[in-house]
Design an enzyme around this catalytic site. Structure first.
Site, PDB file in Angstrom:
ATOM      1  N   CYS A  74       0.784  -1.234   0.000  1.00 50.60           N
ATOM      2  CA  CYS A  74       0.000   0.000   0.000  1.00 50.60           C
ATOM      3  C   CYS A  74       0.818   1.288   0.000  1.00 50.60           C
ATOM      4  O   CYS A  74       0.726   2.092  -0.933  1.00 50.60           O
ATOM      5  CB  CYS A  74      -0.941  -0.008   1.199  1.00 50.60           C
ATOM      6  SG  CYS A  74      -2.045  -1.440   1.245  1.00 50.60           S
ATOM      7  N   HIS A 128      -1.494   6.416   2.163  1.00 48.33           N
ATOM      8  CA  HIS A 128      -1.476   5.454   3.261  1.00 48.33           C
ATOM      9  C   HIS A 128      -1.400   6.248   4.565  1.00 48.33           C
ATOM     10  O   HIS A 128      -0.550   7.134   4.714  1.00 48.33           O
ATOM     11  CB  HIS A 128      -0.287   4.511   3.155  1.00 48.33           C
ATOM     12  CG  HIS A 128      -0.372   3.354   4.094  1.00 48.33           C
ATOM     13  ND1 HIS A 128      -1.116   2.230   3.827  1.00 48.33           N
ATOM     14  CD2 HIS A 128       0.168   3.155   5.323  1.00 48.33           C
ATOM     15  CE1 HIS A 128      -1.026   1.380   4.842  1.00 48.33           C
ATOM     16  NE2 HIS A 128      -0.254   1.923   5.759  1.00 48.33           N
TER      17      HIS A 128
END
Length: 571
Positions: A74, A128
């Site tokens: 991510c 993120h």
């Protein structure tokens, strides 16, 4: 009614001038990013999934069949895409640093729009969260207002999944009655509500907006409304076509899916580490839940884009849909992301540009009516190999801004440039065949040559090996090279392992033929530039001729038209 997919490698309207408007036209942007979504969508040829709303968006958009993330996890992937810099430039390979402090004060995609008069907003998981975005989602640099995170996400990893014993667990498989969940809702439901609210607030404003919406699904745990499971009866689910660990797979390339193993229901299976197979009945259930999570997320996309119609924004808003990376559903005996295979690096990439990919709606008809059943549509594909670092310059151009200039080979001191390409020209370019020289780059770090408990996501200080991977039309070539986390240097003469998959014979990347080829070109690598992805490009240039000679013996006629276009087969 099943979806019929018709592949057309070029489809545009005659509004060529829209590609070159620059600052003459300013469009809003709705940027949608899913979490851990592979190309399991109807518009990408998946015959199992039910994704009618994304498919409808694709039917009026430019769809890139061969888009690849730069690292299949991510934070590194999102930071790379949103800065248009590769991981070797952001120097973010884990979740533990903020690029502005750690590597360079790089301008982000939303920041670029904000600096040019746009009102920028973030909902859900875009950057993120945590230290990777300075605990603020990069506010105030990127956003005009603080980012919104759904309150119910705090329960995502808690014991909220009712098990067969009637007790609550922190399970991987977590179909729920939404009314019984804390707050009576789920994160993506809240994010959609908030995003629609923000669209309404900006509908009549004079300044343009950039709204980024990050959906959490189909990321694990599969905490989803239970009714979506009914779309995928378990007796109709099948295993991955290649559910075993390939015999010639280097141990360094294997991802031991530790995050999956930590869930309560998986722990009860007592699976051996690292290769122990998941029981087949549980494999089927994981696949069932993943697909159900995709359909749940698709419904939220449908609610969001239909709001554009309701608010009269369809003719003035560019819509982008993508994902941060894919997810393995049992292919290669693997689960989750954390690798360089196609199933984890290949992502959907869809651009809706009003007046270009679809005609303007002057009659007040709905462009994106919300749908919950499959309908026949025609999809318009581009075969070109592209990367997520291409998103920044392309969205900028399509919204009416000037795309950032290309970066120099080494660009640590440059705040604004792109390591990707502006794909705008491809929207009107007639493709006459595949570009033999086109490649996409991905990479993944490892702490050791064999699977460890931290192999999936090693901290920077623990990285000892970096797997650099090139995906071309003909092959995927990966080298696992020695890496120094203190200097960020790769030792190209320190080859820990290699992988080579000839895709016409091996579209699922199971037969590693690396040892069958001469790799003596490695001896000439010492004087190459320090940017590692360029090193691998130079390296593979010497292989293309030998690989292609072997492939002249392959019969391409057995591929369907769609498979020829994208150079691979969906798993």
């Amino acid at each position: 009614v099943r979806l019929s997919v018709y592949v057309s490698c070029s489809w545009v309207f005659t509004h060529w001038h829209l590609l070159f408007l620059g600052d003459e036209v300013t469009r809003n942007v709705l940027f949608i990013i899913a979490d851990d979504l592979r190309t399991s969508l109807g518009c990408y040829g998946d015959s199992v999934v039910k994704s009618p709303n994304i498919d409808q968006l694709a039917s009026k958009s430019q769809v890139f069949l061969n888009a690849y993330a730069q690292q299949a996890v991510c934070a590194p992937s999102r930071t790379s895409m949103l800065t248009s810099r590769r991981p070797d430039t952001t120097r973010l390979y884990d979740f533990n640093s903020y690029w502005r402090v750690h590597s360079g004060n790089y301008t982000t995609l939303p920041q670029y729009f904000k600096d040019r008069g746009y009102f920028t907003m973030s909902v859900g998981k875009v950057f993120h969260p945590g230290i990777a975005s300075n605990y603020t989602d990069d506010y105030p640099y990127s956003w005009s207002t603080p980012a919104y995170h759904p309150p119910s996400f705090r329960y995502e990893k808690k014991k909220v999944c009712k098990g067969e014993d009637g007790k609550l667990h922190a399970n991987l498989l977590c179909a729920v009655d939404v009314a019984e969940q804390p707050g009576g809702t789920l994160p993506d439901l809240e994010s959609t509500d908030k995003a629609v609210q923000l669209l309404k607030s900006r509908a009549n404003k004079d300044d343009p907006f950039f709204l980024a919406v990050g959906f959490h699904k189909p990321h694990i745990p599969f905490r989803i409304p239970q009714e979506y499971l009914s779309l995928y009866p378990i007796e109709q689910m099948t295993l991955a076509p290649d559910p075993d660990v390939p015999k010639r797979l280097p141990p360094v390339a294997y991802n031991p899916w530790v995050d999956v193993r930590k869930r309560d229901d998986v722990q009860k299976l007592n699976i051996s580490f690292p290769y122990g197979p998941v029981p087949e009945d549980f494999q089927l259930r994981i696949r069932q839940y993943y697909y159900a999570a995709v359909s749940y997320m698709d419904a939220q996309v449908g609610r969001l884009v239909s709001a554009l119609d309701d608010l009269g924004l369809t003719n003035t808003t560019v819509v982008v849909f993508t994902s941060d990376h894919g997810w393995s559903l049992g292919e290669h005996g693997d689960w989750a992301k954390y690798s360089n295979f196609d199933v984890t690096t290949r992502v959907p990439l869809i651009f809706y540009v009003p007046g270009l990919t679809a005609q303007y709606d002057w009659l007040g008809e709905s462009t994106f009516p919300f749908i919950d059943v499959l309908t026949q549509s025609e999809y318009h594909f581009k075969c070109k190999l592209v990367e997520l670092v291409d998103v920044f310059p392309t969205v900028s151009h399509m919204a009416g801004l000037r795309a950032p200039k290309p970066c120099a080979d080494v660009s640590f001191q440059e705040e604004l440039c792109t390591e990707g390409h502006n794909l705008a020209y491809t929207f009107q370019h007639v493709e006459t065949g595949k570009n033999e020289e086109a490649v996409s780059f991905s990479q993944y770090p490892r702490p050791a040559d064999t699977p460890q408990m931290n192999s999936d996501l090693p901290d920077l200080k623990d990285i000892k090996v970096m797997g650099y991977s090139v995906r071309s039309w003909d092959y995927r070539y990966t080298l696992w090279l020695g890496f120094n986390p203190k200097t960020f240097q790769v030792n190209v003469s320190d080859v820990h392992a290699g992988e080579l998959y000839v895709l016409a014979d091996d579209p699922t990347e199971d037969n590693n033929v690396y040892s069958d080829f001469d790799h003596s070109v490695m001896k000439n690598m010492a004087s190459l530039p320090p940017v590692s992805y360029l090193q691998l490009l130079y390296l593979t240039a010497g292989m293309k001729t030998s690989t292609r000679k072997k492939m002249t013996r392959i019969n391409y006629s057995r591929w369907s038209d769609r498979d020829k276009c994208k150079g691979n087969v969906d798993g």
